[in-house]
Design a protein around this motif. Structure first.
Motif, PDB file in Angstrom:
ATOM      1  N   LEU A 148    -123.978 -56.479 -61.370  1.00  0.00           N
ATOM      2  CA  LEU A 148    -124.055 -55.199 -60.834  1.00  0.00           C
ATOM      3  C   LEU A 148    -124.998 -54.171 -61.834  1.00  0.00           C
ATOM      4  O   LEU A 148    -125.162 -54.468 -62.998  1.00  0.00           O
ATOM      5  N   GLY A 149    -125.722 -53.208 -61.030  1.00  0.00           N
ATOM      6  CA  GLY A 149    -126.772 -52.268 -61.793  1.00  0.00           C
ATOM      7  C   GLY A 149    -126.336 -50.834 -61.350  1.00  0.00           C
ATOM      8  O   GLY A 149    -125.678 -50.581 -60.267  1.00  0.00           O
ATOM      9  N   LEU A 150    -126.847 -49.960 -61.815  1.00  0.00           N
ATOM     10  CA  LEU A 150    -126.781 -48.564 -61.817  1.00  0.00           C
ATOM     11  C   LEU A 150    -128.055 -47.970 -61.771  1.00  0.00           C
ATOM     12  O   LEU A 150    -128.997 -48.360 -62.508  1.00  0.00           O
ATOM     13  N   CYS A 151    -128.391 -47.305 -61.022  1.00  0.00           N
ATOM     14  CA  CYS A 151    -129.742 -46.308 -60.862  1.00  0.00           C
ATOM     15  C   CYS A 151    -129.424 -44.739 -61.264  1.00  0.00           C
ATOM     16  O   CYS A 151    -128.488 -44.167 -60.805  1.00  0.00           O
ATOM     17  N   ALA A 163    -116.828 -49.813 -68.914  1.00  0.00           N
ATOM     18  CA  ALA A 163    -115.522 -49.786 -69.437  1.00  0.00           C
ATOM     19  C   ALA A 163    -114.485 -50.777 -68.342  1.00  0.00           C
ATOM     20  O   ALA A 163    -113.621 -51.298 -68.594  1.00  0.00           O
ATOM     21  N   ILE A 164    -115.150 -50.837 -67.087  1.00  0.00           N
ATOM     22  CA  ILE A 164    -114.614 -51.332 -66.061  1.00  0.00           C
ATOM     23  C   ILE A 164    -115.154 -53.069 -65.839  1.00  0.00           C
ATOM     24  O   ILE A 164    -114.526 -53.777 -65.618  1.00  0.00           O
ATOM     25  N   HIS A 165    -116.358 -53.067 -65.707  1.00  0.00           N
ATOM     26  CA  HIS A 165    -117.203 -54.138 -65.358  1.00  0.00           C
ATOM     27  C   HIS A 165    -118.583 -54.066 -66.178  1.00  0.00           C
ATOM     28  O   HIS A 165    -119.282 -52.922 -66.163  1.00  0.00           O
ATOM     29  N   PRO A 166    -119.162 -55.131 -66.670  1.00  0.00           N
ATOM     30  CA  PRO A 166    -120.301 -54.994 -67.334  1.00  0.00           C
ATOM     31  C   PRO A 166    -121.557 -54.534 -66.381  1.00  0.00           C
ATOM     32  O   PRO A 166    -121.548 -54.753 -65.151  1.00  0.00           O
ATOM     33  N   VAL A 167    -122.334 -53.851 -67.036  1.00  0.00           N
ATOM     34  CA  VAL A 167    -123.588 -53.273 -66.490  1.00  0.00           C
ATOM     35  C   VAL A 167    -124.931 -53.905 -66.619  1.00  0.00           C
ATOM     36  O   VAL A 167    -125.278 -53.958 -67.975  1.00  0.00           O
ATOM     37  N   ALA A 168    -125.208 -54.866 -65.838  1.00  0.00           N
ATOM     38  CA  ALA A 168    -126.238 -55.796 -66.278  1.00  0.00           C
ATOM     39  C   ALA A 168    -127.711 -54.852 -66.352  1.00  0.00           C
ATOM     40  O   ALA A 168    -128.618 -55.633 -67.077  1.00  0.00           O
ATOM     41  N   VAL A 169    -127.747 -54.099 -65.671  1.00  0.00           N
ATOM     42  CA  VAL A 169    -129.039 -53.416 -65.301  1.00  0.00           C
ATOM     43  C   VAL A 169    -129.060 -52.038 -65.259  1.00  0.00           C
ATOM     44  O   VAL A 169    -128.247 -51.435 -64.237  1.00  0.00           O
ATOM     45  N   VAL A 170    -129.606 -51.177 -65.931  1.00  0.00           N
ATOM     46  CA  VAL A 170    -129.921 -49.634 -65.487  1.00  0.00           C
ATOM     47  C   VAL A 170    -131.398 -49.476 -64.912  1.00  0.00           C
ATOM     48  O   VAL A 170    -132.502 -49.947 -65.618  1.00  0.00           O
ATOM     49  N   GLN A 171    -131.493 -48.925 -63.820  1.00  0.00           N
ATOM     50  CA  GLN A 171    -132.600 -48.487 -63.137  1.00  0.00           C
ATOM     51  C   GLN A 171    -132.968 -47.013 -63.239  1.00  0.00           C
ATOM     52  O   GLN A 171    -131.989 -46.273 -62.765  1.00  0.00           O
ATOM     53  N   SER A 172    -134.163 -46.524 -63.662  1.00  0.00           N
ATOM     54  CA  SER A 172    -134.546 -45.171 -63.561  1.00  0.00           C
ATOM     55  C   SER A 172    -135.860 -44.986 -63.613  1.00  0.00           C
ATOM     56  O   SER A 172    -136.546 -46.060 -63.877  1.00  0.00           O
ATOM     57  N   GLU A 173    -136.099 -44.068 -63.164  1.00  0.00           N
ATOM     58  CA  GLU A 173    -137.947 -43.575 -63.241  1.00  0.00           C
ATOM     59  C   GLU A 173    -138.524 -43.757 -64.692  1.00  0.00           C
ATOM     60  O   GLU A 173    -137.641 -43.122 -65.433  1.00  0.00           O
ATOM     61  N   TYR A 174    -139.481 -44.482 -64.761  1.00  0.00           N
ATOM     62  CA  TYR A 174    -140.067 -44.495 -66.199  1.00  0.00           C
ATOM     63  C   TYR A 174    -141.578 -44.877 -66.181  1.00  0.00           C
ATOM     64  O   TYR A 174    -141.934 -45.865 -65.523  1.00  0.00           O
ATOM     65  N   SER A 175    -142.153 -43.912 -66.503  1.00  0.00           N
ATOM     66  CA  SER A 175    -143.655 -44.108 -66.832  1.00  0.00           C
ATOM     67  C   SER A 175    -144.280 -43.305 -67.818  1.00  0.00           C
ATOM     68  O   SER A 175    -143.478 -42.301 -68.486  1.00  0.00           O
ATOM     69  N   LEU A 176    -145.532 -43.075 -68.042  1.00  0.00           N
ATOM     70  CA  LEU A 176    -146.229 -42.330 -68.728  1.00  0.00           C
ATOM     71  C   LEU A 176    -145.675 -40.662 -68.735  1.00  0.00           C
ATOM     72  O   LEU A 176    -145.864 -40.051 -69.736  1.00  0.00           O
ATOM     73  N   TRP A 177    -145.621 -40.367 -67.597  1.00  0.00           N
ATOM     74  CA  TRP A 177    -145.309 -39.078 -67.137  1.00  0.00           C
ATOM     75  C   TRP A 177    -143.841 -38.907 -66.775  1.00  0.00           C
ATOM     76  O   TRP A 177    -143.508 -37.654 -66.341  1.00  0.00           O
ATOM     77  N   SER A 178    -142.916 -39.941 -66.998  1.00  0.00           N
ATOM     78  CA  SER A 178    -141.460 -39.696 -66.836  1.00  0.00           C
ATOM     79  C   SER A 178    -140.663 -40.746 -67.778  1.00  0.00           C
ATOM     80  O   SER A 178    -140.301 -41.796 -67.713  1.00  0.00           O
ATOM     81  N   ARG A 179    -140.899 -39.933 -69.082  1.00  0.00           N
ATOM     82  CA  ARG A 179    -140.101 -40.503 -70.215  1.00  0.00           C
ATOM     83  C   ARG A 179    -138.684 -40.309 -70.776  1.00  0.00           C
ATOM     84  O   ARG A 179    -138.413 -40.557 -71.544  1.00  0.00           O
TER      85      ARG A 179
END
Length: 326
Positions: A148-151, A163-179
């Motif tokens: 499972l993942g979260l955005c 706390a309920i179930h492991p979070v394998a991945v978090v996905q967010s905007e990320y770039s030189l201008w979104s840090r």
């Protein structure tokens, strides 16, 4: 640090497919399929889609391209939005009773028996995250989903889910201008053993330098609705791109390659590289293999400090759906 449910190490980059079904303008189905197939041909194994993209049409496209090629591919999709032709027709609905039918609909469109990473696309403010996440964890128990993942979440939401179930991945905007993820998420995720995938790693294509005027966007391009691509913000951000292009030229690489390589520096993030042409895949392959001298990162940091971009990354209503920082 716990072991990761998908693999020992995160991928060099992930193929983002959103733009293949019209988000930034219309492209042919043949071109879209050729782009995905090129990614698979060069050994790419991580594909990201969502049920929201083209109201399920993106998942259908990805599923067709994976026929006979599913083995070894880590397939991710998302749920949490209601469908609509326009952005103002889409809302959040992550009630637990929606989780199972949404997942099963994605499985049918993708033509697979299991989804490798199933994301909550956005936290629904009207539904306790614990309720949604608990329902999603049951998909893992059923074998319909591997992880499972979260955005777009911050530490508080991450910890509630974990706390309920492991979070394998978090996905967010990320770039030189979104840090923003550098402030409070990247260290947390590394310590917890979760991966971080950064989408819009080329600033929705803007950091490549191919867009010079607002008029360069097709009429149906959804970037027209984003403050960073409007008015004075656009002109101020062009100055950042010009500086990036000069730095890239000094290194003998393209601006897009340098921007993508920056996301991957020191293993901080796996960029989600959107592509609409097979050539974009080749460009990403070259970017993540570049050996950029460390002093170049310092030069980029000087040009692109935290908050360097002018304008919000979404319109006001979409910004309210972000849980980043919470």
């Amino acid at each position: 640090m716990r072991s990761h449910p998908i693999a020992d190490s995160s991928p060099p980059y992930v193929l983002g497919t959103m733009a293949l079904t019209g988000y930034y303008g219309t492209i042919s189905e043949e071109q879209a399929a050729a782009t995905i197939e090129r990614y698979l041909d060069v050994g790419g194994r991580y594909i990201d889609t969502a049920d929201l993209y083209a109201n399920g049409g993106n998942e259908t496209l990805v599923g067709r391209c994976l026929q006979g090629r599913r083995q070894g591919v880590v397939l991710a999709t998302k749920f949490g939005y209601t469908f609509g032709e326009r952005a103002d027709q889409r809302g959040l609905d992550a009630r637990p009773e929606r989780v199972q039918p949404a997942c099963e609909a994605s499985l049918r469109r993708l033509g697979v028996e299991q989804i490798d990473i199933y994301y909550l696309h956005r936290v629904d403010p009207n539904v306790p995250l614990e309720d949604t996440w608990g329902a999603m964890s049951r998909l893992v128990e059923q074998g319909k989903v591997r992880a499972l993942g979260l955005c777009e979440v911050g530490p508080h939401s991450y910890r509630k889910a974990a706390a309920i179930h492991p979070v394998a991945v978090v996905q967010s905007e990320y770039s030189l201008w979104s840090r923003d993820p550098e402030e409070d998420m990247l260290d947390l995720l590394r310590a917890a053993g979760s991966w971080f995938f950064g989408y819009a790693s080329l600033g929705r294509g803007f950091l490549s330098g191919t867009v010079r005027r607002p008029e360069d966007f097709p009429p149906e391009d959804q970037r027209r609705d984003m403050p960073r691509f409007q008015g004075e913000n656009f002109q101020r951000n062009i100055e950042l791109v010009d500086a990036l292009q000069q730095l890239a030229a000094d290194l003998g690489v393209s601006a897009a390659q340098l921007a993508l390589a920056w996301c991957r520096r020191d293993g901080l993030a796996s960029p989600i590289a959107g592509a609409t042409l097979p050539a974009h895949v080749d460009d990403a392959q070259q970017a993540v293999a570049l050996d950029i001298p460390r002093e170049a990162w310092a030069r980029l940091d000087a040009v692109f400090p935290m908050g360097a971009a002018a304008g919000d990354r979404y319109n006001a209503s979409a910004m309210q759906r972000l849980q980043t920082g919470r």
